[in-house]
Scaffold this motif. Structure first.
Motif, PDB file in Angstrom:
ATOM      1  N   THR A 105      74.746 108.057  29.608  1.00 14.25           N
ATOM      2  CA  THR A 105      74.259 106.863  28.915  1.00 14.25           C
ATOM      3  C   THR A 105      73.282 107.309  27.843  1.00 14.25           C
ATOM      4  OG1 THR A 105      72.209 106.410  30.112  1.00 14.25           O
ATOM      5  CG2 THR A 105      74.247 105.698  31.169  1.00 14.25           C
ATOM      6  N   ALA A 106      72.919 106.353  27.009  1.00 14.75           N
ATOM      7  CA  ALA A 106      71.950 106.657  25.963  1.00 14.75           C
ATOM      8  C   ALA A 106      70.632 107.114  26.572  1.00 14.75           C
ATOM      9  CB  ALA A 106      71.742 105.422  25.088  1.00 14.75           C
ATOM     10  N   ALA A 107      70.349 106.681  27.816  1.00 10.42           N
ATOM     11  CA  ALA A 107      69.059 107.000  28.441  1.00 10.42           C
ATOM     12  C   ALA A 107      69.154 108.129  29.458  1.00 10.42           C
ATOM     13  CB  ALA A 107      68.502 105.739  29.111  1.00 10.42           C
ATOM     14  N   GLY A 108      70.314 108.729  29.630  1.00  6.74           N
ATOM     15  CA  GLY A 108      70.456 109.796  30.616  1.00  6.74           C
ATOM     16  C   GLY A 108      71.708 109.605  31.449  1.00  6.74           C
ATOM     17  N   ARG A 109      71.660 110.058  32.688  1.00  8.41           N
ATOM     18  CA  ARG A 109      72.832 109.936  33.547  1.00  8.41           C
ATOM     19  C   ARG A 109      72.705 108.736  34.457  1.00  8.41           C
ATOM     20  NH1 ARG A 109      73.214 115.885  36.063  1.00  8.41           N
ATOM     21  NH2 ARG A 109      71.007 115.423  36.380  1.00  8.41           N
ATOM     22  N   LEU A 110      73.829 108.134  34.774  1.00  8.70           N
ATOM     23  CA  LEU A 110      73.831 106.949  35.617  1.00  8.70           C
ATOM     24  C   LEU A 110      74.912 107.112  36.673  1.00  8.70           C
ATOM     25  CD1 LEU A 110      73.484 103.309  34.501  1.00  8.70           C
ATOM     26  CD2 LEU A 110      75.555 103.922  35.742  1.00  8.70           C
ATOM     27  N   VAL A 111      74.579 106.762  37.910  1.00  7.87           N
ATOM     28  CA  VAL A 111      75.544 106.809  39.009  1.00  7.87           C
ATOM     29  C   VAL A 111      76.154 105.421  39.171  1.00  7.87           C
ATOM     30  CG1 VAL A 111      75.893 107.273  41.463  1.00  7.87           C
ATOM     31  CG2 VAL A 111      74.165 108.571  40.177  1.00  7.87           C
ATOM     32  N   LEU A 112      77.469 105.339  39.033  1.00  7.44           N
ATOM     33  CA  LEU A 112      78.178 104.073  39.227  1.00  7.44           C
ATOM     34  C   LEU A 112      79.011 104.201  40.492  1.00  7.44           C
ATOM     35  CD1 LEU A 112      79.134 101.267  38.077  1.00  7.44           C
ATOM     36  CD2 LEU A 112      81.009 102.524  36.989  1.00  7.44           C
ATOM     37  N   LEU A 113      78.841 103.254  41.410  1.00  6.87           N
ATOM     38  CA  LEU A 113      79.665 103.267  42.609  1.00  6.87           C
ATOM     39  C   LEU A 113      79.832 101.860  43.138  1.00  6.87           C
ATOM     40  CD1 LEU A 113      77.673 104.815  45.626  1.00  6.87           C
ATOM     41  CD2 LEU A 113      76.638 103.454  43.826  1.00  6.87           C
ATOM     42  N   ASP A 114      80.908 101.546  43.755  1.00 10.14           N
ATOM     43  CA  ASP A 114      82.084 102.304  44.055  1.00 10.14           C
ATOM     44  C   ASP A 114      83.063 102.218  42.868  1.00 10.14           C
ATOM     45  OD1 ASP A 114      84.341 103.434  45.413  1.00 10.14           O
ATOM     46  OD2 ASP A 114      84.775 101.526  46.361  1.00 10.14           O
ATOM     47  N   VAL A 115      83.799 103.278  42.588  1.00  7.80           N
ATOM     48  CA  VAL A 115      84.731 103.223  41.465  1.00  7.80           C
ATOM     49  C   VAL A 115      86.188 103.247  41.923  1.00  7.80           C
ATOM     50  CG1 VAL A 115      83.101 104.172  39.788  1.00  7.80           C
ATOM     51  CG2 VAL A 115      84.615 105.725  41.050  1.00  7.80           C
ATOM     52  N   GLY A 116      86.452 102.752  43.133  1.00 10.40           N
ATOM     53  CA  GLY A 116      87.857 102.617  43.481  1.00 10.40           C
ATOM     54  C   GLY A 116      88.220 102.816  44.936  1.00 10.40           C
ATOM     55  N   SER A 117      87.221 103.062  45.775  1.00 10.35           N
ATOM     56  CA  SER A 117      87.549 103.303  47.176  1.00 10.35           C
ATOM     57  C   SER A 117      87.756 102.004  47.947  1.00 10.35           C
ATOM     58  CB  SER A 117      86.430 104.130  47.814  1.00 10.35           C
ATOM     59  OG  SER A 117      86.640 104.280  49.189  1.00 10.35           O
ATOM     60  N   THR A 118      86.864 101.033  47.751  1.00 14.33           N
ATOM     61  CA  THR A 118      86.903  99.778  48.506  1.00 14.33           C
ATOM     62  C   THR A 118      86.972  98.604  47.534  1.00 14.33           C
ATOM     63  OG1 THR A 118      85.572 100.787  50.242  1.00 14.33           O
ATOM     64  CG2 THR A 118      85.700  98.385  50.232  1.00 14.33           C
ATOM     65  N   VAL A 119      88.135  97.953  47.477  1.00 15.12           N
ATOM     66  CA  VAL A 119      88.301  96.922  46.456  1.00 15.12           C
ATOM     67  C   VAL A 119      87.837  95.541  46.910  1.00 15.12           C
ATOM     68  CG1 VAL A 119      90.139  98.103  45.217  1.00 15.12           C
ATOM     69  CG2 VAL A 119      90.727  96.583  47.116  1.00 15.12           C
ATOM     70  N   ASP A 120      87.752  95.325  48.200  1.00 18.63           N
ATOM     71  CA  ASP A 120      87.289  94.020  48.699  1.00 18.63           C
ATOM     72  C   ASP A 120      86.112  94.212  49.650  1.00 18.63           C
ATOM     73  OD1 ASP A 120      88.949  91.914  47.560  1.00 18.63           O
ATOM     74  OD2 ASP A 120      90.627  92.798  48.637  1.00 18.63           O
ATOM     75  N   PRO A 121      84.989  94.737  49.174  1.00 14.70           N
ATOM     76  CA  PRO A 121      83.873  94.985  50.087  1.00 14.70           C
ATOM     77  C   PRO A 121      83.144  93.702  50.448  1.00 14.70           C
ATOM     78  CG  PRO A 121      83.174  95.421  47.858  1.00 14.70           C
ATOM     79  CD  PRO A 121      84.633  95.064  47.781  1.00 14.70           C
ATOM     80  N   ASP A 122      82.397  93.749  51.548  1.00 13.17           N
ATOM     81  CA  ASP A 122      81.459  92.658  51.828  1.00 13.17           C
ATOM     82  C   ASP A 122      80.069  93.114  51.348  1.00 13.17           C
ATOM     83  OD1 ASP A 122      80.647  94.502  53.693  1.00 13.17           O
ATOM     84  OD2 ASP A 122      81.419  93.393  55.416  1.00 13.17           O
ATOM     85  N   GLU A 123      79.096  92.224  51.491  1.00 12.28           N
ATOM     86  CA  GLU A 123      77.773  92.527  50.948  1.00 12.28           C
ATOM     87  C   GLU A 123      77.098  93.669  51.708  1.00 12.28           C
ATOM     88  OE1 GLU A 123      78.832  89.717  52.211  1.00 12.28           O
ATOM     89  OE2 GLU A 123      77.330  88.695  53.458  1.00 12.28           O
ATOM     90  N   GLU A 124      77.407  93.801  53.007  1.00 12.36           N
ATOM     91  CA  GLU A 124      76.836  94.911  53.774  1.00 12.36           C
ATOM     92  C   GLU A 124      77.323  96.245  53.225  1.00 12.36           C
ATOM     93  OE1 GLU A 124      74.752  94.704  56.285  1.00 12.36           O
ATOM     94  OE2 GLU A 124      74.825  92.600  56.917  1.00 12.36           O
ATOM     95  N   THR A 125      78.588  96.270  52.843  1.00  9.37           N
ATOM     96  CA  THR A 125      79.143  97.496  52.272  1.00  9.37           C
ATOM     97  C   THR A 125      78.451  97.820  50.951  1.00  9.37           C
ATOM     98  OG1 THR A 125      81.256  97.095  53.354  1.00  9.37           O
ATOM     99  CG2 THR A 125      81.279  98.580  51.453  1.00  9.37           C
ATOM    100  N   LEU A 126      78.236  96.820  50.119  1.00  9.54           N
ATOM    101  CA  LEU A 126      77.533  97.070  48.856  1.00  9.54           C
ATOM    102  C   LEU A 126      76.120  97.602  49.116  1.00  9.54           C
ATOM    103  CD1 LEU A 126      78.440  94.178  46.376  1.00  9.54           C
ATOM    104  CD2 LEU A 126      79.439  96.445  46.575  1.00  9.54           C
ATOM    105  N   ALA A 127      75.459  97.070  50.136  1.00 12.05           N
ATOM    106  CA  ALA A 127      74.103  97.528  50.451  1.00 12.05           C
ATOM    107  C   ALA A 127      74.134  98.991  50.907  1.00 12.05           C
ATOM    108  CB  ALA A 127      73.481  96.631  51.523  1.00 12.05           C
TER     109      ALA A 127
END
Lengths: 304, 304
Positions: free
Chosen positions: A139-161
């Motif tokens: 990114t313009a400000a450095g590195r950014l970690v983006l997740l999940d990028v394809g493992s779980t397509v229908d997660p619940d909120e606990e999974t996101l946490a």
């Protein structure tokens, strides 16, 4: 895509008779490469393996796939260096890691298949039901970690946490950030913005012991000013990652166009199906780096 | 954001005493501008309105919002041209269109609020429950219609199918494509790829009377080779649009950084909250073009 299962054979002509299989040595990394993974496999994987091998004199490759593809790699390597190649004709790359034939794996094959085979063969960490794939974006400000990028397509909120905690631990372990800012990707930064999943996840995230930066938008994934880690579902993350790769590819970046699986006992790097040989070589070098510095172990300790 | 409701007043000093309110004339377009919409409102909206006004000698502006902001626009316009300005101090921009005070509206305000007020004031087309926002993106292969970009964040598959038809009708009416290819955005192009919503929507789309191009990925939204219209939910579409705008902004494009609402009786253009004055001016010009060519009527006939 069929994969011939012919048993785990290391043909004698590819290493000196009686020589031991390559063992872990300081600095070495034994990377299992899925020769059949990717849209242009095995040609592109062979190319990537050879590039990575040429770049790193302590790299061992464990070639997982059909004999013809492994042959192509071996034939292109000087005989004096072939002791750094091992061929495994049966099973998956994850099986090779589980069997101690490699330290890490790289695949550009079907993401769901790779994630499932890795979780089965290597085992999940305690408390991790759905291991996410994390990508690092420039990114313009450095590195950014983006997740999940394809493992779980229908997660619940606990999974996101859970993924938020894993992403923060990764940013600490790999990017050296003591208190990475974690943002939840949604469609506006005012309180309550987003769909049902995001509204539920926001409530959980604000109570977690992490540096929660609140809601972020698509532009923040590019600009990087609002967060060091951005959490989303695997559907949105995958769409976004592929679009940004296509939009920024001409510029070329130093970042590895690959994702790392978090939450399994082992180093698993996933390249996308359209990866080039150069992409795969970067993925292999990335896996070697993760192994050599025991980064995934550090991530696990970070969330324990 | 509070909006003072002071009644629909057109102060006399801003148009010649006794002069009629501006009426529709050939070539003219009367655009209602939401002075309070946007992160930097009203300053940025005033700037955008003045830019659009200066660019187009037949444009009428219906300034909707507080007197001070409208005053700023009027004060900056030469008295000889003030007959092309009307001020409406109460209600929404959609109310102004519904009341016949304008032909189209532009807002950079909260998307959900704008969509809801437009649907209420102008009415939905028969069969349209959830009007989508469509954005036009520049791609390497031409223009691409992406929808929904933020109107409906939790759609069902029927809604996606309706949006596919609306997007195709838009590509025909506005981009002149006889049989636009419609793709469903997901995370892989093999059959069955995606989450529950995408798997259900794919089954519906293949039975619709449109040129269904199948599953497309994030990269296809950038490259444009696989489809002319890409359908997704408003959450993913909004995240993707904002990310791509941030990633490609330095290049500047001719495309209008705004979205058009499809499925309501009227021309409704939504700019994003961070729109600049230039962006808003483009949005106003876009709304004027849609009105002058009766493009939204053509879209409606296209799906009837």
């Amino acid at each position: 895509m069929t994969r011939p299962i012919t048993g785990r054979v290391v043909p004698e002509q590819w290493r000196p008779t009686g020589a031991p299989a390559p063992r872990r040595e300081p600095g070495t990394a034994r990377i299992a490469v899925d020769l059949l993974g990717g849209d242009q496999a095995p040609a592109v994987v062979v190319d990537g393996a050879l590039r990575a091998f040429a770049d790193d004199p302590t790299l061992h490759l464990t070639l997982v796939g059909p004999a013809e593809a492994a042959d192509a790699v071996v034939a292109a390597v000087h005989p004096a260096r072939r002791h750094r190649l091992t061929t495994v004709l049966g099973g998956t790359a994850a099986d090779a890691v589980a069997a101690g034939q490699a330290d890490a794996l790289v695949s550009a094959g079907d993401t769901a298949v790779t994630v499932l085979s890795a979780a089965r063969a290597l085992g999940r960490w305690p408390g991790i039901r759905r291991p996410p794939l994390a990508a690092v974006l420039p990114t313009a400000a450095g590195r950014l970690v983006l997740l999940d990028v394809g493992s779980t397509v229908d997660p619940d909120e606990e999974t996101l946490a859970t993924h938020a905690r894993l992403g923060a631990a990764y940013a600490t372990a790999v990017h050296g950030l003591a208190e990475p800012r974690v943002g939840l990707l949604t469609i506006g930064t005012e309180h309550g913005k987003g769909d049902r999943l995001r509204r539920a996840a926001a409530r959980l995230l604000q109570d977690l012991p992490l540096n929660y930066a609140g809601l972020v938008e698509g532009s923040d994934v590019v600009l990087g000013r609002a967060a060091d880690v951005v959490v989303t579902d695997g559907f949105t993350g995958n769409v976004l990652l592929k679009a940004l790769e296509a939009a920024t590819r001409p510029k070329e970046t130093d970042e590895t166009p690959a994702a790392v699986l978090l939450g399994v006992h082992g180093v698993v790097v996933v390249c996308h199906g359209a990866a080039t040989g150069t992409d795969l070589a970067k993925g292999i070098a990335f896996a070697a780096d993760l192994h050599r510095h025991r980064r995934i172990d550090v991530v696990q300790r970070g969330i324990a």
